[in-house]
Design a protein around this motif. Structure first.
Motif, mmCIF file in Angstrom:
data_model
loop_
_atom_site.group_PDB
_atom_site.id
_atom_site.type_symbol
_atom_site.label_atom_id
_atom_site.label_comp_id
_atom_site.label_asym_id
_atom_site.label_seq_id
_atom_site.Cartn_x
_atom_site.Cartn_y
_atom_site.Cartn_z
ATOM 1 N N LYS A 117 35.774 38.257 51.828
ATOM 2 C CA LYS A 117 35.627 37.893 50.420
ATOM 3 C C LYS A 117 36.352 36.562 50.286
ATOM 4 C CE LYS A 117 35.678 42.484 48.437
ATOM 5 N NZ LYS A 117 36.545 43.508 47.892
ATOM 6 N N LYS A 131 33.884 32.868 43.232
ATOM 7 C CA LYS A 131 33.908 33.865 44.307
ATOM 8 C C LYS A 131 32.726 33.678 45.238
ATOM 9 C CE LYS A 131 35.996 37.386 41.369
ATOM 10 N NZ LYS A 131 35.726 38.577 40.583
ATOM 11 N N PHE A 167 37.668 33.423 47.546
ATOM 12 C CA PHE A 167 37.838 33.103 46.133
ATOM 13 C C PHE A 167 38.817 31.951 45.925
ATOM 14 C CE2 PHE A 167 39.936 36.963 47.493
ATOM 15 C CZ PHE A 167 41.278 36.687 47.304
#
Lengths: 158, 139
Positions: free
Chosen positions: A49, A143, A51
């Motif tokens: 992930k 994101k 961000f």
């Protein structure tokens, strides 16, 4: 002499009304092998992930990447940050590595090596750089996701 | 015979689209360059790398601050797609939304056209300009 049929042949005959031909079996086997190969590559991929938080004030670089996330921290417009990820090939066969980024953040991040071949036991660092443009919105969190696919080369790619 | 006829029709349609569409757009949008691919992120997030935009011919009096125009960039010897931030009788000043600095001012004759809008939104076809992006990166 009695003829024995496999479960698949029986199922096929029930569905189509005729026993499967040889080319049917070959085609289904190839399809299954391709499906299993794609399934394995997808399952084996490193997924992160990613961000970044765009701030008005001072930039604060995020924590080092964990095995799950690429945290670029709080960055002001016009600033940049770099994150590195180690990719290791722990298998006995060479792997073709492909890095794919998605999402809003994917448009802001550049990768130094999009694809390369990693020999057995080798390790490579992949660098992700982010630059916050003037048009980024203050206080927004962008994101995205980064996928690192490792595909066995079978000697086809050098 | 029917198969050959179908193949001929298929090729006629594909040929018509490949060769006829740019000519039709050129006529409809009144510009010799009716399509442009976005090859950088300088207009992010309104236009993204790999987008294809339509360009319409525009008169000097119809241009306004905020319009996204295509112009000939003499420094870089290519076309640039940026937003108008200032304009007067002689010159136009543009800036990429993602850039911090304004571009060097240009004259009206360097303007190729204006990026087509659909209502209040900028019209863009995502990914259709990727071929041009790869070609420009190879160069």
């Amino acid at each position: 002499m009695t003829e024995t049929k496999g479960k698949f042949s029986n199922w096929w005959e029930k569905q189509t009304g005729a026993p499967p031909k040889t080319w049917h079996k070959i085609l289904i086997t190839v399809f299954l092998l391709v499906f299993l190969f794609v399934f394995y590559v997808t399952l084996d991929a490193n997924k992160y992930k990613a961000f970044v938080h765009v701030v008005d004030g001072k930039s604060v670089i995020g924590v080092n990447p964990t095995s799950e996330a690429l945290d670029f921290g709080d960055l002001a417009k016009g600033t940049s940050a770099v994150r590195r990820v180690d990719i290791k090939n722990g298998t006995a066969i060479p792997m073709w590595v492909s890095v794919i980024k998605t999402g809003d953040l994917g448009e802001l991040v550049s990768v130094d090596k999009k694809s390369f071949v990693l020999k057995s036991g080798d390790e490579e660092k992949v660098e992700f750089s982010i630059y916050i443009p003037a048009s980024a919105s203050i206080d927004s969190i962008y994101k995205g996701r980064v996928y690192v696919f490792k595909v066995p080369t079978f000697g086809l790619i050098k | 015979m029917k198969t050959i006829g179908n193949i001929l029709i298929y090729f006629a349609i594909v040929g018509g689209l490949v060769f006829g569409l740019p000519k039709f757009l050129s006529w409809a949008l009144d510009t010799p360059y009716p399509m442009a691919a976005i090859t950088s992120g300088s207009m992010w997030p309104v236009l993204k790398k790999g987008d294809l935009v339509l360009v319409e011919g525009v008169k000097k009096d119809d241009l306004a601050v905020g319009d996204i125009i295509v112009f000939e960039n003499k420094e870089r010897k290519n076309f640039t797609i940026h937003r108008i931030v200032k304009l007067d009788d002689e010159n136009i000043t543009t800036k990429g939304d993602a850039n911090f600095n304004e571009d060097t001012s240009i004259s009206y004759k360097e303007v190729i056209g204006r990026a087509v809008k659909l209502g209040s939104h900028q019209f863009r076809i995502p990914y259709l300009g990727l071929v041009t992006v790869y070609a420009s990166e190879i160069r």
